[in-house]
Write a protein that holds these residues in place. Structure first.
Motif, PDB file in Angstrom:
ATOM      1  N   MET A   1       0.930  -1.300  -0.038  1.00 54.74           N
ATOM      2  CA  MET A   1      -0.110  -0.043   0.100  1.00 54.74           C
ATOM      3  C   MET A   1       1.033   1.374  -0.046  1.00 54.74           C
ATOM      4  SD  MET A   1      -2.907   1.144   2.916  1.00 54.74           S
ATOM      5  CE  MET A   1      -4.335  -0.307   2.235  1.00 54.74           C
ATOM      6  N   LYS A   2       0.632   2.243  -0.841  1.00 55.46           N
ATOM      7  CA  LYS A   2       1.218   3.310  -0.956  1.00 55.46           C
ATOM      8  C   LYS A   2       1.084   4.238   0.404  1.00 55.46           C
ATOM      9  CE  LYS A   2       1.284   3.907  -6.036  1.00 55.46           C
ATOM     10  NZ  LYS A   2       1.074   4.504  -7.003  1.00 55.46           N
ATOM     11  N   ALA A   3       2.128   5.127   0.711  1.00 59.01           N
ATOM     12  CA  ALA A   3       2.218   5.829   1.898  1.00 59.01           C
ATOM     13  C   ALA A   3       0.854   6.838   1.960  1.00 59.01           C
ATOM     14  CB  ALA A   3       3.186   6.707   1.789  1.00 59.01           C
ATOM     15  N   LYS A   4       0.660   7.587   0.885  1.00 57.66           N
ATOM     16  CA  LYS A   4      -0.571   8.339   0.717  1.00 57.66           C
ATOM     17  C   LYS A   4      -1.770   7.572   1.082  1.00 57.66           C
ATOM     18  CE  LYS A   4      -2.966  11.499  -2.590  1.00 57.66           C
ATOM     19  NZ  LYS A   4      -2.950  12.051  -3.800  1.00 57.66           N
TER      20      LYS A   4
ATOM     21  N   LYS B   1      -2.064   5.011   2.849  1.00 60.79           N
ATOM     22  CA  LYS B   1      -2.039   4.717   4.446  1.00 60.79           C
ATOM     23  C   LYS B   1      -2.514   5.663   5.103  1.00 60.79           C
ATOM     24  CE  LYS B   1       1.319   1.084   4.493  1.00 60.79           C
ATOM     25  NZ  LYS B   1       2.386   0.575   4.947  1.00 60.79           N
ATOM     26  N   VAL B   2      -2.240   7.140   4.739  1.00 63.60           N
ATOM     27  CA  VAL B   2      -2.464   8.202   5.513  1.00 63.60           C
ATOM     28  C   VAL B   2      -3.894   8.392   5.282  1.00 63.60           C
ATOM     29  CG1 VAL B   2      -2.169  10.792   5.512  1.00 63.60           C
ATOM     30  CG2 VAL B   2      -0.011   9.126   5.320  1.00 63.60           C
ATOM     31  N   LEU B   3      -4.573   8.340   4.102  1.00 58.67           N
ATOM     32  CA  LEU B   3      -5.820   8.381   3.949  1.00 58.67           C
ATOM     33  C   LEU B   3      -6.734   7.616   4.682  1.00 58.67           C
ATOM     34  CD1 LEU B   3      -5.999   9.354   0.004  1.00 58.67           C
ATOM     35  CD2 LEU B   3      -6.067  10.952   2.050  1.00 58.67           C
TER      36      LEU B   3
ATOM     37  N   HIS C   1      -9.220   8.705   7.654  1.00 57.86           N
ATOM     38  CA  HIS C   1     -10.694   8.249   7.398  1.00 57.86           C
ATOM     39  C   HIS C   1     -11.124   7.432   8.656  1.00 57.86           C
ATOM     40  CE1 HIS C   1     -13.934   5.859   5.874  1.00 57.86           C
ATOM     41  NE2 HIS C   1     -14.318   7.141   5.380  1.00 57.86           N
ATOM     42  N   LEU C   2     -10.375   6.587   9.021  1.00 61.91           N
ATOM     43  CA  LEU C   2     -10.649   5.665  10.432  1.00 61.91           C
ATOM     44  C   LEU C   2     -10.512   6.670  11.774  1.00 61.91           C
ATOM     45  CD1 LEU C   2     -11.033   2.968  11.605  1.00 61.91           C
ATOM     46  CD2 LEU C   2      -8.574   2.709  12.006  1.00 61.91           C
TER      47      LEU C   2
ATOM     48  N   PHE D   1     -16.088  11.016   2.372  1.00 62.49           N
ATOM     49  CA  PHE D   1     -14.855  11.413   2.255  1.00 62.49           C
ATOM     50  C   PHE D   1     -14.181  11.348   1.227  1.00 62.49           C
ATOM     51  CE2 PHE D   1     -10.440  10.012   3.579  1.00 62.49           C
ATOM     52  CZ  PHE D   1     -10.121  11.119   4.413  1.00 62.49           C
ATOM     53  N   LYS D   2     -14.405  10.352   0.183  1.00 66.48           N
ATOM     54  CA  LYS D   2     -13.660  10.356  -1.061  1.00 66.48           C
ATOM     55  C   LYS D   2     -14.113  11.525  -1.860  1.00 66.48           C
ATOM     56  CE  LYS D   2     -12.481   5.442  -1.263  1.00 66.48           C
ATOM     57  NZ  LYS D   2     -12.971   4.105  -1.871  1.00 66.48           N
ATOM     58  N   GLU D   3     -15.440  11.861  -1.980  1.00 65.26           N
ATOM     59  CA  GLU D   3     -15.680  13.088  -2.523  1.00 65.26           C
ATOM     60  C   GLU D   3     -14.993  14.391  -2.138  1.00 65.26           C
ATOM     61  OE1 GLU D   3     -17.913  15.470  -5.106  1.00 65.26           O
ATOM     62  OE2 GLU D   3     -17.399  13.468  -5.291  1.00 65.26           O
ATOM     63  N   LEU D   4     -14.801  14.388  -0.698  1.00 66.58           N
ATOM     64  CA  LEU D   4     -14.335  15.534  -0.076  1.00 66.58           C
ATOM     65  C   LEU D   4     -12.685  15.829  -0.596  1.00 66.58           C
ATOM     66  CD1 LEU D   4     -14.177  18.116   2.018  1.00 66.58           C
ATOM     67  CD2 LEU D   4     -13.372  16.329   3.642  1.00 66.58           C
TER      68      LEU D   4
END
Length: 64
Positions: free
Chosen positions: A1-4, A6-8, A12-13, A32-35
């Motif tokens: 999984m890319k770092a970005k 993982k951060v997202l 979100h969690l 969240f994805k739309e935001l």
């Protein structure tokens, strides 16, 4: 999984596990994805853009 990604996921969690007493707004995964998309691409809704343009054209009272 890319770092970005993982951060997202962590952001979100963290938002989803906020307590009910917390003043944060909890978004669904879709919201969240739309935001994130909107933050990246900018506003495209013509009604919002028009309202923002009208507000920007107002002259603050302290400038009278």
């Amino acid at each position: 999984m890319k770092a970005k990604a993982k951060v997202l996921d962590v952001l979100h969690l963290t938002g989803r596990t906020a307590s009910a007493e917390d003043s944060r707004t909890i978004l669904s995964e879709k919201e969240f994805k739309e935001l994130l998309r909107q933050l990246k691409e900018g506003e495209k809704d013509p009604k919002i853009l028009s309202a923002r343009e009208k507000l920007m054209s107002l002259r603050p009272v302290w400038q009278d």
